[in-house]
Every structure is written in C-alpha cells, then in structure tokens.
Design an enzyme around this catalytic site. Structure first.
Site, PDB file in Angstrom:
ATOM      1  N   GLY A 100       0.834  -1.206   0.000  1.00  0.00           N
ATOM      2  CA  GLY A 100       0.000   0.000   0.000  1.00  0.00           C
ATOM      3  C   GLY A 100       0.858   1.241   0.000  1.00  0.00           C
ATOM      4  O   GLY A 100       2.074   1.174   0.204  1.00  0.00           O
ATOM      5  N   LYS A 123       4.644  11.819  -3.161  1.00  0.00           N
ATOM      6  CA  LYS A 123       5.457  10.744  -2.604  1.00  0.00           C
ATOM      7  C   LYS A 123       6.352  11.341  -1.520  1.00  0.00           C
ATOM      8  O   LYS A 123       7.085  12.293  -1.787  1.00  0.00           O
ATOM      9  CB  LYS A 123       6.296  10.145  -3.737  1.00  0.00           C
ATOM     10  CG  LYS A 123       7.050   8.884  -3.416  1.00  0.00           C
ATOM     11  CD  LYS A 123       7.556   8.274  -4.720  1.00  0.00           C
ATOM     12  CE  LYS A 123       8.513   7.131  -4.477  1.00  0.00           C
ATOM     13  NZ  LYS A 123       8.963   6.540  -5.753  1.00  0.00           N
ATOM     14  N   ASP A 135       8.588   5.776   8.019  1.00  0.00           N
ATOM     15  CA  ASP A 135       8.262   7.118   8.516  1.00  0.00           C
ATOM     16  C   ASP A 135       7.372   7.899   7.548  1.00  0.00           C
ATOM     17  O   ASP A 135       6.971   9.025   7.833  1.00  0.00           O
ATOM     18  CB  ASP A 135       9.539   7.910   8.816  1.00  0.00           C
ATOM     19  CG  ASP A 135      10.411   8.092   7.570  1.00  0.00           C
ATOM     20  OD1 ASP A 135      10.002   7.643   6.471  1.00  0.00           O
ATOM     21  OD2 ASP A 135      11.498   8.681   7.704  1.00  0.00           O
ATOM     22  N   ASP A 262       4.370  -4.815  -7.464  1.00  0.00           N
ATOM     23  CA  ASP A 262       3.754  -3.546  -7.033  1.00  0.00           C
ATOM     24  C   ASP A 262       4.329  -2.376  -7.831  1.00  0.00           C
ATOM     25  O   ASP A 262       3.785  -1.272  -7.774  1.00  0.00           O
ATOM     26  CB  ASP A 262       3.968  -3.309  -5.533  1.00  0.00           C
ATOM     27  CG  ASP A 262       5.418  -3.465  -5.119  1.00  0.00           C
ATOM     28  OD1 ASP A 262       5.965  -4.562  -5.298  1.00  0.00           O
ATOM     29  OD2 ASP A 262       6.005  -2.484  -4.634  1.00  0.00           O
ATOM     30  N   ASN A 263       5.402  -2.620  -8.565  1.00  0.00           N
ATOM     31  CA  ASN A 263       5.987  -1.565  -9.392  1.00  0.00           C
ATOM     32  C   ASN A 263       5.722  -1.798 -10.876  1.00  0.00           C
ATOM     33  O   ASN A 263       6.454  -1.304 -11.728  1.00  0.00           O
ATOM     34  CB  ASN A 263       7.499  -1.462  -9.135  1.00  0.00           C
ATOM     35  CG  ASN A 263       7.794  -0.977  -7.719  1.00  0.00           C
ATOM     36  OD1 ASN A 263       6.959  -0.336  -7.091  1.00  0.00           O
ATOM     37  ND2 ASN A 263       8.969  -1.293  -7.214  1.00  0.00           N
TER      38      ASN A 263
END
Ligand code: AMP
Ligand code: MG
Length: 499
Positions: A100, A123, A135, A262-263
């Site tokens: 996610g 991003k 983080d 996911d890419n």
C-alpha cells in the site's frame, strides 16, 4: 462505472487550474484509505516542471512560487482534491507482501484541457495506514533522482510517470544519516498496479477484482470494454503494453532495478524510480541495486521478469477468465506464452530502427546479436557505440580500428545497401539512426553529480543544466562531455582506441 468525463468538485475557473474528477475515490472502501498529507514545517519549492504543469492545465506562474510550495508539500489541499492512500500488495523479489501507499497520497485525478485524466500523487507525504514501520517520508536526493530520470525517460519516448515538482519539507529524515526531507509530486496515467489486483485477491474479494478489472478497462483500455471476454482482453492488452515497454527499456539501456509486481503499472508506464540506472558498457548482467544481490532484476533479465509478473497478474484474473478453472488457466497460459514473441517483435523493430534498417531480413537478429556480443566482449559503451554508428565516417572513429569489428561493419553496410532507398539516401539512414539512438542518457555519474550539488550545497544549477540536455536526448549536446561514460569506463574505452 467509476469514471466520468465531467470534473466534479472543482470550482469553475480555479485560479490554480485544478480540475479534479476523482474516480478512484468512488471505488469500494477496501481499495484505499482516506487521509490527507501530513503537513510539513517549512515547504520550499526546489524544482518545478512548468511545461508539465501547463500541459495539465495548471497555472505555472502561480504554482511556481510560494503557492506551489504550499500545495506540493501537502500543506494546502488544492480545490477538488480527495486525498487517499491506495491499498495494494506485491511480490517483492519473488515473495508476496501486503504493501500500500506507505508514504504516498493520491490527491486526485486532474482532467487536462484536452480531457485526459492524470493521477496527481505526492510521494513522501507522511505516514498512512500502510506505512508499516516506515516514517512515510522521503529524502531530497532520491526524489530529485526520480524527477530527473522520469523526465529523461519521457524525452526518450519511453512511457513513464512524470514529475511535476519537488518541494523540500524543512524537516529532516533519518536513514543511515540525517537527510533533507522532500516530497515529489508525481503524475501518472494511473497508479493501478499488478499488486493492486493481488491485494484484492488476497483479501478474498473476487467481486472487487472484477470491479477493478472493469475500472482498469474503462480507464486504460476502453476500446476493449465490448469484448466477449473483457478480462481476457485486458490480460492480453496489459501483456502487449508491458512487452512494448520493456522492449523500450532494453533499447535505451534502462535498468529498472526493482521490478516487483507492485511496481508494474497496468497503464504500461514505467513507475517507481528507485535504484534504477542506465547501462554504460553493454552487459546483460548489469545490475545497480545493492539489495538485488542475486541479479534478479539485471538488465538482461527484465523481459523474463516482466513475464513472471504478468503470470501473477493472470492468477488474479483467472476466476474472471472462465468459470471452469482449467479453461481459465489454459486461456491465461496462452496469453503468457505469447509474451516472448511479442517482446521480441518490439525489440527487433526497435533495434532495426537503431541500425537504420527499414526492411526485414531473416539474418537481422544475428547481425544485431553479433554487434551486442562485440560490445559485451570489449566492454564498449552501449549508447555511444550505437550513436557513433550513425556518424558520417564511422571508420574514422578509434572504436572501429578493431578487426573483429570491421567484418561486422562490412556486413551491416552490405545490409544497408540491400535496402531499396539506400543508394542515394545514406543521409536518411543517418537521420533515422540519430532519431533512434540517443546522444544523451541520464548517466549515473551525471545524475549523482547533480544530486550532490543540490543536496550538499543547495545548488540546483547542475540539475537544471543536466535536465536541459536530457529533455533533448536525440540532439548532440553543446557540451559533448554529457555523452561521456563514467571515468572508470572511459579508461577501457580509451585504451581500446589505441589498439
Ligand atoms: P518501493 O520500494 O518504493 O516500491 O516501496 C515499497 C513499499 O514500501 C511501498 O508500499 C512504499 O509505500 C513503502 N515505503 C517505502 N519507503 C517508505 C517509508 N519511508 N515509509 C513508509 N513506507 C515506505
Ligand atoms: Mg513501489
């Protein structure tokens, strides 16, 4: 259906030019979490893509300054934004993981003056429900890197997400050391990934897989919606776009570095620039990512990995392909097995163009492979050798003193002579070659040099000069040094000249 042509939410005549229509935010709740970017201490615009802003229908004048810094840092939401973090999963280096947007927020979908739809994503915008232990932030260097390389890819003619702005947050991020925090505003046809399908499958939500398949068709492949078997048509179309995309990567010497599922974007755009780089000396084993110790995502493996990723996509679609499981698997396999030929067709077509060939001969593949083998054996620079072949008198170049090469050169020339137009049109061969062989690529040492100046000295001039050259990659740069491979490689390149 989720997409609409009208822009909802945006006030007519918003001075900044925002015109959002957020179709993804209208999908079922399972697909995302609603939340805003986490505000930052003191936003400052570092790099702004005014041409792209204006292409999107945004006001480049207003957004290039303080207003832009406030918006692109996430401190002030633009009119009509409906911020969400998207849910997805993915196979990372072969292993399935729930992921996610752990550090990204999709603001919404900007509708351009021509009616096109683009995701605006930040991003590095702070933690989300998908952050796991991260983080949620990003450092200036990597965000500038994505900006530079994605814009270079776009100029090279490779489908890609693009970069609209980099803002510094005025906060530090801590990796091995303390780094300057930054946010990248990224523009994409969408952020639907193979991993998005995998996520819904893993959630045990087959009805949602169908919803996403329908949504993807309507957003990226509307011409396929009336198909007898739309999911099969989707699989075939995604396969075809990935074959075309990876062929383009191979033709320009691009190594993505993290081809996790996911890419891999369903739009067929290159997405997620992490440890990517351009190959200097030709070597299929080229790998840049330090975390890729097995070389899974090495240059030469990329087509195979694309096919592997497509198999993961096909698995999620299987229940939609046919009610009969066996039949579904057969249908999927038939598409997957056609990938190598589809890829090879694109690649051969591109290599022919790079060598100035307009006709097709059976021996072309050998001619091309022999050149690549020569490059590999002699550690020659991929980009420059091909560009130099278009030179007026290639035999004058030191590179062409080698005997092993003159034989190849003669074969290539004879091949060119067999083309109908070649007698009087050597000039057009050169023009075609120059249009297909970049003079400048974002070589790692030049990118690093730009990032160092920006990050350590706050000097953006090196980045601006590099970008000026990279946005015209097929034009010989005024400063020829932009073509040079890194110093370590310049050695064997030069040494070879003497032999
Ligand atoms: P990437 O390697 O950039 O494709 O990221 C893989 C996953 O890790 C994605 O789900 C990212 O959102 C997540 N991620 C990467 N860096 C961070 C971070 N600093 N904080 C939270 N999530 C992150
Ligand atoms: Mg990613």
């Amino acid at each position: 259906m989720a997409t609409h042509d009208h822009a909802s939410g945006a006030l007519a005549g918003d001075p900044e030019g925002w015109r959002f229509d957020n179709s993804y935010a209208r999908l079922p709740e399972m697909f995302f979490s609603r939340l805003s970017p986490v505000p930052v201490r003191s936003p400052r615009m570092v790099l702004f893509n005014r041409a792209l802003a204006e292409f999107l229908g945004l006001n480049g004048e207003i957004l290039s300054g303080k207003d832009g810094a406030a918006v692109f840092s996430g401190n002030r939401l633009p009119v009509g934004a409906e911020p969400i973090a998207q849910a997805y999963a993915g196979h990372q280096f072969g292993y399935f993981t729930m992921l996610g947007d752990g550090r990204a927020i999709l603001l919404g979908e900007q509708i351009t003056p021509r009616g096109e739809r683009f995701d605006i994503q930040f991003k590095g915008s702070g933690q989300t429900p998908y952050s796991r232990r991260g983080d949620g932030r990003a450092a200036l260097g990597p965000m500038l890197r994505e900006y530079i390389v994605s814009e270079a890819m776009h100029a090279l003619g490779v489908p890609t997400t693009r970069s609209l702005a980099v803002t510094a947050t005025g906060e530090s991020v801590f990796r091995e050391t303390e780094l300057t925090g930054a946010i990248l505003a990224r523009v994409a046809s969408s952020h639907i990934r193979v991993g998005t399908f995998e996520y819904l499958t893993a959630q045990g939500a087959p009805e949602h897989v169908r919803t996403l398949a329908d949504y993807t068709l309507s957003r990226h492949y509307p011409e396929l919606e009336p198909s007898d078997n739309p999911s099969l048509a989707l699989l075939r179309a995604v396969m075809e776009r990935q074959a075309a995309l990876v062929a383009k990567w191979m033709l320009v010497g691009f190594v993505h570095g993290v081809m996790n599922t996911d890419n891999m974007a369903l739009s067929g755009e290159t997405i997620d620039y992490g440890p990517c780089a351009f190959m200097d000396a030709y070597d299929p084993a080229t790998v840049f990512s330090s975390i890729d110790q097995q070389g899974r995502y090495a240059y030469g493996n990329q087509p195979r990995i694309a096919q592997w990723n497509l198999a993961r996509f096909a698995e999620t679609l299987a229940p939609l392909l046919d009610a009969n499981r066996e039949k579904a698997v057969d249908l999927a396999n038939e598409v997957l097995e056609s990938f190598p030929d589809a890829y090879r067709d694109h690649w051969l077509k591109g290599m022919r163009a790079k060598l100035g060939l307009v006709t097709i001969e059976n021996e072309d593949a050998d001619l091309i492979q022999d050149l690549l083998t020569f490059l590999h054996q002699h550690g020659l620079d991929y980009t420059n050798t091909l560009r130099d072949l278009a030179d007026e008198h290639p035999e004058r170049l030191p590179l062409f003193q080698d005997e092993a090469f003159t034989g190849w050169l003669a074969r290539w020339r004879a091949r060119l002579d067999r083309q109908p137009e070649s007698s009087g049109a050597i000039q057009s061969v050169r023009e075609r070659m120059r249009a297909n062989n970049p003079a400048v690529i974002p070589r790692n040492h030049r990118v690093e040099e730009a990032l160092e100046a920006a990050v350590l000295h706050g000097d953006m001039s090196v980045t601006h000069r590099l970008l000026d050259v990279l946005v015209q990659p097929y034009v010989d740069p005024v400063d020829p040094d932009y073509r040079l491979p890194p110093p370590a490689l310049a050695e064997p390149y030069k040494t070879f000249c003497g032999t």
